[in-house]
Design a protein around this motif. Structure first.
Motif, short mmCIF file in Angstrom:
data_model
loop_
_atom_site.label_atom_id
_atom_site.label_comp_id
_atom_site.label_asym_id
_atom_site.label_seq_id
_atom_site.Cartn_x
_atom_site.Cartn_y
_atom_site.Cartn_z
N MET A 112 0.93 -1.20 0.03
CA MET A 112 -0.07 -0.02 0.10
C MET A 112 1.02 1.22 -0.02
N GLU A 113 2.11 1.13 0.38
CA GLU A 113 2.92 2.29 0.35
C GLU A 113 3.62 2.44 -1.01
N THR A 114 3.22 1.82 -2.00
CA THR A 114 3.63 1.92 -3.40
C THR A 114 3.83 3.40 -4.01
N LYS A 115 4.90 3.62 -4.52
CA LYS A 115 4.83 5.11 -5.20
C LYS A 115 5.44 5.03 -6.75
N ARG A 116 6.27 3.83 -6.67
CA ARG A 116 6.60 3.46 -8.25
C ARG A 116 5.83 2.70 -8.81
N TRP A 117 5.04 2.81 -10.02
CA TRP A 117 4.08 2.07 -10.65
C TRP A 117 4.64 1.43 -11.75
N ARG A 159 3.22 -4.45 -11.56
CA ARG A 159 2.31 -3.98 -10.39
C ARG A 159 0.76 -3.36 -10.86
N LYS A 160 0.92 -2.67 -11.90
CA LYS A 160 -0.35 -2.09 -12.57
C LYS A 160 -1.02 -3.40 -12.94
N LEU A 161 -0.48 -4.21 -13.56
CA LEU A 161 -1.30 -5.57 -13.97
C LEU A 161 -2.05 -6.02 -12.94
N LYS A 162 -1.33 -6.25 -11.95
CA LYS A 162 -1.98 -6.95 -10.46
C LYS A 162 -3.12 -6.23 -10.16
N VAL A 163 -2.91 -4.64 -10.20
CA VAL A 163 -4.35 -4.34 -9.48
C VAL A 163 -5.21 -4.18 -10.56
N VAL A 164 -5.22 -4.12 -11.82
CA VAL A 164 -6.11 -4.31 -12.74
C VAL A 164 -6.98 -5.46 -12.56
N SER A 165 -5.98 -6.50 -12.71
CA SER A 165 -6.50 -7.73 -12.74
C SER A 165 -7.38 -8.13 -11.55
N GLU A 179 -10.65 -6.21 -11.92
CA GLU A 179 -11.36 -7.08 -13.00
C GLU A 179 -11.77 -8.54 -12.72
N HIS A 180 -11.29 -8.98 -11.79
CA HIS A 180 -11.86 -10.34 -11.26
C HIS A 180 -12.46 -10.51 -10.01
N GLY A 181 -12.81 -9.06 -9.51
CA GLY A 181 -13.65 -9.08 -8.32
C GLY A 181 -12.65 -9.37 -6.88
N LEU A 182 -11.70 -9.33 -6.87
CA LEU A 182 -10.74 -9.36 -5.73
C LEU A 182 -10.96 -8.16 -4.82
N ILE A 183 -10.97 -6.94 -5.66
CA ILE A 183 -10.85 -5.76 -4.94
C ILE A 183 -11.69 -4.56 -5.76
N SER A 184 -12.30 -3.76 -5.31
CA SER A 184 -13.36 -2.85 -6.22
C SER A 184 -12.37 -1.65 -6.61
N ASP A 207 -11.79 0.59 -3.56
CA ASP A 207 -10.93 -0.20 -2.59
C ASP A 207 -9.38 0.44 -3.11
N ALA A 208 -9.22 0.09 -4.50
CA ALA A 208 -7.87 0.38 -5.00
C ALA A 208 -7.37 1.88 -5.09
N MET A 209 -8.67 2.67 -5.33
CA MET A 209 -8.14 4.03 -5.21
C MET A 209 -7.69 4.61 -3.70
N GLU A 210 -8.58 3.98 -2.58
CA GLU A 210 -8.27 4.32 -1.10
C GLU A 210 -7.01 3.61 -0.73
N MET A 211 -6.80 2.25 -1.07
CA MET A 211 -5.49 1.64 -0.96
C MET A 211 -4.20 2.26 -1.24
N TYR A 212 -4.23 2.68 -2.81
CA TYR A 212 -3.13 3.14 -3.39
C TYR A 212 -3.09 4.57 -3.69
N ALA A 213 -4.10 5.48 -3.25
CA ALA A 213 -4.17 6.96 -3.17
C ALA A 213 -3.99 6.97 -4.95
N LEU A 214 -4.93 6.30 -5.53
CA LEU A 214 -5.08 6.70 -7.02
C LEU A 214 -6.18 7.30 -7.52
N SER A 215 -6.02 7.72 -8.60
CA SER A 215 -7.56 8.56 -8.99
C SER A 215 -8.32 7.53 -9.99
N GLU A 216 -9.77 7.84 -10.22
CA GLU A 216 -10.61 6.78 -11.04
C GLU A 216 -9.78 7.14 -12.43
#
Length: 87
Positions: free
Chosen positions: A28-33, A37-43, A46-51, A54-63
């Motif tokens: 969750m402290e990842t700064k270098r994408w 790593r992007k592939l794991k988050v997107v997968s 898309e496969h329902g492991l996280i929403s 959740d990803a936006m909150e966990m990684y401080a990402l934008s929609e």
């Protein structure tokens, strides 16, 4: 053994048969994408492991970032997730 309570599944099986768990997600402290790593988050999304939320909150990402990664993956695979300068 104690398992932390989480919403949703603890693991999902990807189309190629690989199992993706919450432990496989980037820190969750990842700064270098990097692309992997992007592939794991997107997968995971898309496969329902996280929403996406959740990803936006966990990684401080934008929609927009998440949607850009999803589009890049679907348009050209992992190569398109690499953050190299376009020529």
């Amino acid at each position: 053994m104690y398992l932390k309570k989480v919403n949703g599944p603890r693991a999902v099986t990807l189309p190629g048969g690989e199992v993706l768990t919450r432990a496989d997600l980037p820190d969750m402290e990842t700064k270098r994408w990097v692309a992997s790593r992007k592939l794991k988050v997107v997968s995971a999304i898309e496969h329902g492991l996280i929403s996406s939320k959740d990803a936006m909150e966990m990684y401080a990402l934008s929609e927009e970032e998440i949607e850009e990664w999803r589009k890049a993956l679907h348009d050209g695979g992992i190569e398109r997730l690499k953050a190299t300068r376009q020529r």
